[in-house]
Design a protein around this motif. Structure first.
Motif, PDB file in Angstrom:
ATOM      1  N   LEU A  97       0.241  -1.315  -0.253  1.00 45.71           N
ATOM      2  CA  LEU A  97       0.421  -0.059  -0.036  1.00 45.71           C
ATOM      3  C   LEU A  97       0.798   1.376   0.417  1.00 45.71           C
ATOM      4  O   LEU A  97       2.173   1.153   0.561  1.00 45.71           O
ATOM      5  CB  LEU A  97      -0.850  -0.093   1.267  1.00 45.71           C
ATOM      6  CG  LEU A  97      -2.162  -1.128   1.149  1.00 45.71           C
ATOM      7  CD1 LEU A  97      -2.014  -1.026   3.150  1.00 45.71           C
ATOM      8  CD2 LEU A  97      -3.365  -0.746   0.223  1.00 45.71           C
ATOM      9  N   GLU A  98       0.148   2.155  -0.607  1.00 49.43           N
ATOM     10  CA  GLU A  98       0.846   3.371  -0.506  1.00 49.43           C
ATOM     11  C   GLU A  98      -0.112   4.896  -0.468  1.00 49.43           C
ATOM     12  O   GLU A  98      -0.857   4.684  -0.923  1.00 49.43           O
ATOM     13  CB  GLU A  98       1.690   3.722  -2.009  1.00 49.43           C
ATOM     14  CG  GLU A  98       0.800   4.611  -3.406  1.00 49.43           C
ATOM     15  CD  GLU A  98       2.001   3.567  -4.166  1.00 49.43           C
ATOM     16  OE1 GLU A  98       3.268   4.198  -4.398  1.00 49.43           O
ATOM     17  OE2 GLU A  98       1.318   3.914  -5.387  1.00 49.43           O
ATOM     18  N   ARG A  99       0.308   5.541   0.409  1.00 52.33           N
ATOM     19  CA  ARG A  99      -0.641   6.674   0.586  1.00 52.33           C
ATOM     20  C   ARG A  99      -0.529   7.558  -0.802  1.00 52.33           C
ATOM     21  O   ARG A  99       0.414   8.233  -1.105  1.00 52.33           O
ATOM     22  CB  ARG A  99      -0.148   7.604   1.659  1.00 52.33           C
ATOM     23  CG  ARG A  99      -1.036   8.768   2.226  1.00 52.33           C
ATOM     24  CD  ARG A  99      -1.191   9.557   3.068  1.00 52.33           C
ATOM     25  NE  ARG A  99       0.451   8.722   4.766  1.00 52.33           N
ATOM     26  CZ  ARG A  99      -0.531   8.678   5.117  1.00 52.33           C
ATOM     27  NH1 ARG A  99      -2.007   8.837   5.628  1.00 52.33           N
ATOM     28  NH2 ARG A  99       0.190   7.650   6.725  1.00 52.33           N
ATOM     29  N   ASN A 100      -1.428   8.240  -0.914  1.00 47.43           N
ATOM     30  CA  ASN A 100      -2.306   8.939  -2.593  1.00 47.43           C
ATOM     31  C   ASN A 100      -1.822  10.379  -1.385  1.00 47.43           C
ATOM     32  O   ASN A 100      -2.388  11.263  -0.810  1.00 47.43           O
ATOM     33  CB  ASN A 100      -3.018   9.019  -2.597  1.00 47.43           C
ATOM     34  CG  ASN A 100      -3.845   9.696  -3.661  1.00 47.43           C
ATOM     35  OD1 ASN A 100      -3.829  11.260  -3.743  1.00 47.43           O
ATOM     36  ND2 ASN A 100      -4.322   9.468  -5.557  1.00 47.43           N
ATOM     37  N   GLU A 101      -0.951  10.987  -2.409  1.00 44.81           N
ATOM     38  CA  GLU A 101       0.115  12.161  -2.302  1.00 44.81           C
ATOM     39  C   GLU A 101      -1.374  13.434  -2.096  1.00 44.81           C
ATOM     40  O   GLU A 101      -1.337  14.407  -1.384  1.00 44.81           O
ATOM     41  CB  GLU A 101       0.864  12.568  -3.225  1.00 44.81           C
ATOM     42  CG  GLU A 101       2.487  11.325  -2.675  1.00 44.81           C
ATOM     43  CD  GLU A 101       3.259  11.907  -3.269  1.00 44.81           C
ATOM     44  OE1 GLU A 101       3.462  13.337  -4.472  1.00 44.81           O
ATOM     45  OE2 GLU A 101       4.310  11.268  -3.545  1.00 44.81           O
ATOM     46  N   GLU A 102      -2.224  13.660  -2.918  1.00 42.16           N
ATOM     47  CA  GLU A 102      -3.087  13.844  -2.988  1.00 42.16           C
ATOM     48  C   GLU A 102      -4.316  14.691  -2.421  1.00 42.16           C
ATOM     49  O   GLU A 102      -4.818  14.757  -1.101  1.00 42.16           O
ATOM     50  CB  GLU A 102      -3.530  14.353  -5.010  1.00 42.16           C
ATOM     51  CG  GLU A 102      -3.072  15.417  -5.493  1.00 42.16           C
ATOM     52  CD  GLU A 102      -3.389  14.677  -6.781  1.00 42.16           C
ATOM     53  OE1 GLU A 102      -4.495  14.779  -6.845  1.00 42.16           O
ATOM     54  OE2 GLU A 102      -2.715  14.741  -8.056  1.00 42.16           O
ATOM     55  N   THR A 103      -4.907  12.883  -1.945  1.00 45.22           N
ATOM     56  CA  THR A 103      -5.891  12.777  -0.974  1.00 45.22           C
ATOM     57  C   THR A 103      -5.607  12.077   0.317  1.00 45.22           C
ATOM     58  O   THR A 103      -6.270  12.307   1.596  1.00 45.22           O
ATOM     59  CB  THR A 103      -6.915  12.018  -1.466  1.00 45.22           C
ATOM     60  OG1 THR A 103      -6.212  10.443  -1.532  1.00 45.22           O
ATOM     61  CG2 THR A 103      -7.269  12.175  -2.673  1.00 45.22           C
ATOM     62  N   GLY A 104      -4.502  11.738   0.471  1.00 46.15           N
ATOM     63  CA  GLY A 104      -3.689  11.175   1.597  1.00 46.15           C
ATOM     64  C   GLY A 104      -4.504   9.675   2.264  1.00 46.15           C
ATOM     65  O   GLY A 104      -4.278   9.202   3.512  1.00 46.15           O
ATOM     66  N   LYS A 105      -5.503   9.234   1.011  1.00 48.97           N
ATOM     67  CA  LYS A 105      -5.540   8.240   1.792  1.00 48.97           C
ATOM     68  C   LYS A 105      -4.758   6.708   1.273  1.00 48.97           C
ATOM     69  O   LYS A 105      -4.186   7.381   0.576  1.00 48.97           O
ATOM     70  CB  LYS A 105      -7.253   7.784   1.256  1.00 48.97           C
ATOM     71  CG  LYS A 105      -8.531   9.070   1.050  1.00 48.97           C
ATOM     72  CD  LYS A 105      -9.213   8.449   0.576  1.00 48.97           C
ATOM     73  CE  LYS A 105     -10.237  10.013   1.334  1.00 48.97           C
ATOM     74  NZ  LYS A 105     -10.809   9.572   2.959  1.00 48.97           N
ATOM     75  N   TRP A 106      -4.979   5.525   1.870  1.00 49.52           N
ATOM     76  CA  TRP A 106      -4.655   4.631   1.212  1.00 49.52           C
ATOM     77  C   TRP A 106      -4.614   3.934   0.124  1.00 49.52           C
ATOM     78  O   TRP A 106      -5.560   4.054  -0.151  1.00 49.52           O
ATOM     79  CB  TRP A 106      -3.985   3.308   2.212  1.00 49.52           C
ATOM     80  CG  TRP A 106      -3.530   3.910   3.333  1.00 49.52           C
ATOM     81  CD1 TRP A 106      -3.492   4.599   4.600  1.00 49.52           C
ATOM     82  CD2 TRP A 106      -1.779   3.841   3.462  1.00 49.52           C
ATOM     83  NE1 TRP A 106      -2.466   5.089   5.348  1.00 49.52           N
ATOM     84  CE2 TRP A 106      -1.381   4.575   4.876  1.00 49.52           C
ATOM     85  CE3 TRP A 106      -1.062   3.247   2.805  1.00 49.52           C
ATOM     86  CZ2 TRP A 106      -0.165   4.554   4.941  1.00 49.52           C
ATOM     87  CZ3 TRP A 106       0.673   2.857   2.664  1.00 49.52           C
ATOM     88  CH2 TRP A 106       0.473   4.158   4.026  1.00 49.52           C
TER      89      TRP A 106
END
Length: 114
Positions: A97-106
């Motif tokens: 998993l990675e954190r979406n840089e724009e939304t902060g969601k995984w």
């Protein structure tokens, strides 16, 4: 060997996910206080290993080649640094998993050939 300056003191650690075992995490999280940005679970090294590996996502190749920049910690410790990982800790080996840089969601890591 040098002593690391942890962002969270041991007495501040809450019991969020007891008994999960240890994990590998970078100093970007533990000493710099950066949030987890990338996490994956691989096969366990031994019975105490959770298989989880945590990175902030800002580590470059030179940083990751230096073993001094890593440590083995109880998964509970990393959960105290970044509680957003809690919903995913029971996911199976192979989870990435990675954190979406724009939304902060995984989000699940998807490679072009998948």
């Amino acid at each position: 060997m040098y002593r690391k300056n942890y962002k969270i003191k041991p007495e501040q650690i809450e019991d969020l996910v007891p008994g999960m075992g240890y994990c590998l995490a970078t100093d970007k999280i533990i000493t710099d206080g950066e949030p987890v940005g990338y996490m994956f679970r691989e096969d366990r090294e031994d019975d105490s290993d959770s298989g989880w590996r945590f990175f902030s996502g800002t580590e470059d190749e030179e940083y990751t080649e230096n073993e001094e920049n890593f440590g083995m910690y109880d998964v509970n410790t990393i959960a105290n640094y970044d509680r957003s990982i809690l919903p995913f800790l029971k996911h199976p080996v192979g989870t990435e998993l990675e954190r979406n840089e724009e939304t902060g969601k995984w989000q699940k890591v998807i490679y072009e050939d998948e």
